[in-house]
Design a protein around this motif. Sequence first.
Motif, PDB file in Angstrom:
ATOM      1  N   ALA A  87       0.660  -1.439   0.079  1.00 11.90           N
ATOM      2  CA  ALA A  87      -0.104  -0.285  -0.413  1.00 11.90           C
ATOM      3  C   ALA A  87       1.172   1.441   0.089  1.00 11.90           C
ATOM      4  O   ALA A  87       2.132   1.749   0.550  1.00 11.90           O
ATOM      5  CB  ALA A  87      -0.827   0.084   1.261  1.00 11.90           C
ATOM      6  N   ASP A  88       0.172   2.294  -0.392  1.00 12.47           N
ATOM      7  CA  ASP A  88       1.064   2.844  -0.696  1.00 12.47           C
ATOM      8  C   ASP A  88       2.299   3.626  -1.186  1.00 12.47           C
ATOM      9  O   ASP A  88       3.620   3.961  -0.527  1.00 12.47           O
ATOM     10  CB  ASP A  88       1.139   4.188   0.914  1.00 12.47           C
ATOM     11  N   ASN A  89       3.217   2.342  -2.652  1.00 17.59           N
ATOM     12  CA  ASN A  89       3.321   2.869  -3.180  1.00 17.59           C
ATOM     13  C   ASN A  89       4.322   4.598  -3.553  1.00 17.59           C
ATOM     14  O   ASN A  89       3.127   5.213  -3.266  1.00 17.59           O
ATOM     15  CB  ASN A  89       4.096   2.343  -4.491  1.00 17.59           C
ATOM     16  N   THR A  90       5.317   4.443  -3.498  1.00 15.19           N
ATOM     17  CA  THR A  90       5.780   5.990  -4.093  1.00 15.19           C
ATOM     18  C   THR A  90       5.382   6.787  -5.308  1.00 15.19           C
ATOM     19  O   THR A  90       4.751   8.110  -5.085  1.00 15.19           O
ATOM     20  CB  THR A  90       7.499   6.025  -4.597  1.00 15.19           C
ATOM     21  N   HIS A  91       4.605   6.012  -5.920  1.00 17.70           N
ATOM     22  CA  HIS A  91       4.192   6.942  -7.141  1.00 17.70           C
ATOM     23  C   HIS A  91       2.760   6.937  -6.942  1.00 17.70           C
ATOM     24  O   HIS A  91       2.107   8.023  -6.899  1.00 17.70           O
ATOM     25  CB  HIS A  91       4.211   6.051  -9.011  1.00 17.70           C
ATOM     26  N   GLU A  92       1.860   6.261  -5.955  1.00 20.22           N
ATOM     27  CA  GLU A  92       0.464   6.562  -5.745  1.00 20.22           C
ATOM     28  C   GLU A  92       0.280   7.729  -4.832  1.00 20.22           C
ATOM     29  O   GLU A  92      -0.313   8.502  -4.558  1.00 20.22           O
ATOM     30  CB  GLU A  92      -0.321   4.993  -4.782  1.00 20.22           C
ATOM     31  N   VAL A  93       1.988   7.547  -3.523  1.00 20.29           N
ATOM     32  CA  VAL A  93       1.178   8.928  -2.503  1.00 20.29           C
ATOM     33  C   VAL A  93       1.834  10.427  -3.505  1.00 20.29           C
ATOM     34  O   VAL A  93       1.047  11.396  -3.410  1.00 20.29           O
ATOM     35  CB  VAL A  93       2.895   8.796  -1.620  1.00 20.29           C
ATOM     36  N   ALA A  94       2.990  10.762  -4.221  1.00 18.52           N
ATOM     37  CA  ALA A  94       3.110  11.516  -5.134  1.00 18.52           C
ATOM     38  C   ALA A  94       2.133  11.602  -5.682  1.00 18.52           C
ATOM     39  O   ALA A  94       1.614  13.125  -6.490  1.00 18.52           O
ATOM     40  CB  ALA A  94       4.563  10.836  -5.513  1.00 18.52           C
ATOM     41  N   GLN A  95       2.140  10.162  -6.968  1.00 16.97           N
ATOM     42  CA  GLN A  95       0.208  11.483  -8.221  1.00 16.97           C
ATOM     43  C   GLN A  95      -0.958  11.710  -7.282  1.00 16.97           C
ATOM     44  O   GLN A  95      -1.250  12.141  -7.989  1.00 16.97           O
ATOM     45  CB  GLN A  95       0.453  10.268  -8.777  1.00 16.97           C
ATOM     46  N   SER A 101       3.511  13.568 -11.770  1.00 13.54           N
ATOM     47  CA  SER A 101       4.504  13.200 -11.076  1.00 13.54           C
ATOM     48  C   SER A 101       5.196  12.070 -12.255  1.00 13.54           C
ATOM     49  O   SER A 101       4.323  11.069 -12.768  1.00 13.54           O
ATOM     50  CB  SER A 101       4.292  12.459 -10.111  1.00 13.54           C
ATOM     51  N   ARG A 102       6.459  11.873 -11.881  1.00 12.71           N
ATOM     52  CA  ARG A 102       7.135  11.208 -12.964  1.00 12.71           C
ATOM     53  C   ARG A 102       7.659  10.053 -11.775  1.00 12.71           C
ATOM     54  O   ARG A 102       8.849  10.667 -11.356  1.00 12.71           O
ATOM     55  CB  ARG A 102       8.057  12.010 -13.753  1.00 12.71           C
ATOM     56  N   ILE A 103       8.148   9.068 -11.878  1.00 15.79           N
ATOM     57  CA  ILE A 103       8.614   8.230 -11.184  1.00 15.79           C
ATOM     58  C   ILE A 103       9.678   6.754 -11.917  1.00 15.79           C
ATOM     59  O   ILE A 103       8.748   5.955 -12.820  1.00 15.79           O
ATOM     60  CB  ILE A 103       7.567   7.569 -10.200  1.00 15.79           C
ATOM     61  N   HIS A 115       6.571  -7.986  -9.972  1.00 15.02           N
ATOM     62  CA  HIS A 115       5.765  -7.436  -9.756  1.00 15.02           C
ATOM     63  C   HIS A 115       5.529  -6.131 -10.068  1.00 15.02           C
ATOM     64  O   HIS A 115       5.622  -5.064 -10.284  1.00 15.02           O
ATOM     65  CB  HIS A 115       5.901  -7.120  -8.282  1.00 15.02           C
ATOM     66  N   ALA A 116       6.697  -5.615 -11.483  1.00 12.51           N
ATOM     67  CA  ALA A 116       6.943  -4.421 -11.555  1.00 12.51           C
ATOM     68  C   ALA A 116       5.535  -3.598 -12.229  1.00 12.51           C
ATOM     69  O   ALA A 116       4.856  -2.826 -11.944  1.00 12.51           O
ATOM     70  CB  ALA A 116       7.696  -4.676 -13.121  1.00 12.51           C
ATOM     71  N   ARG A 117       4.446  -4.949 -12.711  1.00 10.56           N
ATOM     72  CA  ARG A 117       3.693  -3.472 -13.462  1.00 10.56           C
ATOM     73  C   ARG A 117       2.570  -3.627 -12.733  1.00 10.56           C
ATOM     74  O   ARG A 117       2.148  -2.817 -12.721  1.00 10.56           O
ATOM     75  CB  ARG A 117       2.560  -5.345 -14.256  1.00 10.56           C
ATOM     76  N   ALA A 118       2.618  -3.433 -11.204  1.00  4.61           N
ATOM     77  CA  ALA A 118       1.810  -3.306 -10.087  1.00  4.61           C
ATOM     78  C   ALA A 118       2.050  -1.844  -9.777  1.00  4.61           C
ATOM     79  O   ALA A 118       1.573  -1.575  -9.065  1.00  4.61           O
ATOM     80  CB  ALA A 118       1.741  -4.356  -8.923  1.00  4.61           C
ATOM     81  N   LEU A 119       3.640  -1.769  -9.959  1.00  6.97           N
ATOM     82  CA  LEU A 119       4.175  -0.735  -9.737  1.00  6.97           C
ATOM     83  C   LEU A 119       4.264   0.860 -10.520  1.00  6.97           C
ATOM     84  O   LEU A 119       4.453   2.047 -10.911  1.00  6.97           O
ATOM     85  CB  LEU A 119       5.984  -0.666  -9.917  1.00  6.97           C
ATOM     86  N   LEU A 120       3.579   0.647 -12.373  1.00  4.60           N
ATOM     87  CA  LEU A 120       3.940   1.097 -13.779  1.00  4.60           C
ATOM     88  C   LEU A 120       2.004   1.119 -13.860  1.00  4.60           C
ATOM     89  O   LEU A 120       2.284   1.997 -14.356  1.00  4.60           O
ATOM     90  CB  LEU A 120       4.196   0.208 -14.995  1.00  4.60           C
ATOM     91  N   ALA A 127       4.149   9.485 -14.805  1.00  3.32           N
ATOM     92  CA  ALA A 127       4.512   8.148 -15.557  1.00  3.32           C
ATOM     93  C   ALA A 127       5.502   7.328 -15.041  1.00  3.32           C
ATOM     94  O   ALA A 127       5.889   7.955 -13.722  1.00  3.32           O
ATOM     95  CB  ALA A 127       5.630   8.493 -16.861  1.00  3.32           C
ATOM     96  N   CYS A 128       5.601   6.095 -14.797  1.00  2.64           N
ATOM     97  CA  CYS A 128       6.035   5.059 -13.825  1.00  2.64           C
ATOM     98  C   CYS A 128       7.107   4.254 -14.839  1.00  2.64           C
ATOM     99  O   CYS A 128       6.502   3.669 -15.971  1.00  2.64           O
ATOM    100  CB  CYS A 128       5.469   4.304 -13.029  1.00  2.64           C
ATOM    101  N   ALA A 129       8.406   4.360 -14.660  1.00  2.00           N
ATOM    102  CA  ALA A 129       9.573   3.380 -15.239  1.00  2.00           C
ATOM    103  C   ALA A 129       9.498   2.100 -14.030  1.00  2.00           C
ATOM    104  O   ALA A 129      10.145   2.660 -12.840  1.00  2.00           O
ATOM    105  CB  ALA A 129      10.149   3.777 -16.010  1.00  2.00           C
ATOM    106  N   TYR A 130      10.403   1.492 -14.491  1.00  2.00           N
ATOM    107  CA  TYR A 130      10.816  -0.050 -13.507  1.00  2.00           C
ATOM    108  C   TYR A 130      12.021  -0.588 -13.902  1.00  2.00           C
ATOM    109  O   TYR A 130      12.172  -0.683 -15.748  1.00  2.00           O
ATOM    110  CB  TYR A 130      10.221  -1.415 -13.141  1.00  2.00           C
ATOM    111  N   LEU A 131      13.621  -0.310 -13.577  1.00  2.00           N
ATOM    112  CA  LEU A 131      14.612  -0.649 -13.837  1.00  2.00           C
ATOM    113  C   LEU A 131      14.822  -1.618 -13.038  1.00  2.00           C
ATOM    114  O   LEU A 131      14.939  -1.853 -12.315  1.00  2.00           O
ATOM    115  CB  LEU A 131      15.435   0.572 -13.947  1.00  2.00           C
TER     116      LEU A 131
END
Length: 269
Positions: A87-95, A101-103, A115-120, A127-131
């Motif tokens: 709950a409350d990942n960085t992009h969720e809090v920021a956006q 916001s871009r994360i 699980h990257a799709r859940a972060l994107l 925007a969200c991206a995962y490295l």
Amino acid sequence: MDHTHGELRDRLQTDRPHSARVWNYLLGGKDNYPVDSEVGEVILATFPEFATVARLQRQFLVRAVRYLAGEAGIRQFLDIGTGLPTADNTHEVAQRIAPDSRIVYVDNDPLVLTHARALLTSTPEGACAYLDADVRDPERILAQARDTLDFDRPIGLTLLSIMGQLSDDDRPAEVVSTLLDALPSGSYLALTDGTNTNDALNTAVAGYNQQSVHTYHLRAPERIAAFFDGLDLVEPGVVHTSAWRPDPDAPRPEEAAVEAAVCGVARKA
């Protein structure tokens, strides 16, 4: 199964605990294997407050990102060592505060990658991206993050419970400096990590290190504070995690959990 999926399966190493999965177990998550929960229980038997420590670290993430996106006006975030989604990942809090916001999330744990799709799941405006990358290779992270983030505009760099994953031989101070040197003026660093001031915690982490794929390195509070050298600290400075701008209705945690980690947020001039 293609080569990529086969490599990912091999990297999971379900016979040995992984830090992100153990952390997930301590937070009450389900994205872990029996070997992770077994080690989690051993840690809790030695240092029962560790689950509270994990929650306090996560709560700091929320407050720090809320400050950065709100008061500080940051619209770009580089979250290294993100761990498994909760709950409350960085992009969720920021956006929630600033939908544009871009994360960029960064982690090298293969289960986090799955699980990257859940972060994107970004807002249309942001925007969200995962490295899939290791913090020990900051140059690679910076190069790939440029595909999503504008390095001519301020960026919020979050290093939450990740620098402890680096031994002194990994030169963690140099890693932080390399990352910060690439960020423009007006950027921020939010960082928290575990301290070596509690004997029971030291024993618990030593037991974890004997079994885990990764090792964790507790440090003296002043060594963690040194990561902020050259930056302008935001009040109240480097403090115990629960003491950084706590929510008014937040319950007082156990003293041992309070003393187990320190944190801070600072601005690059």
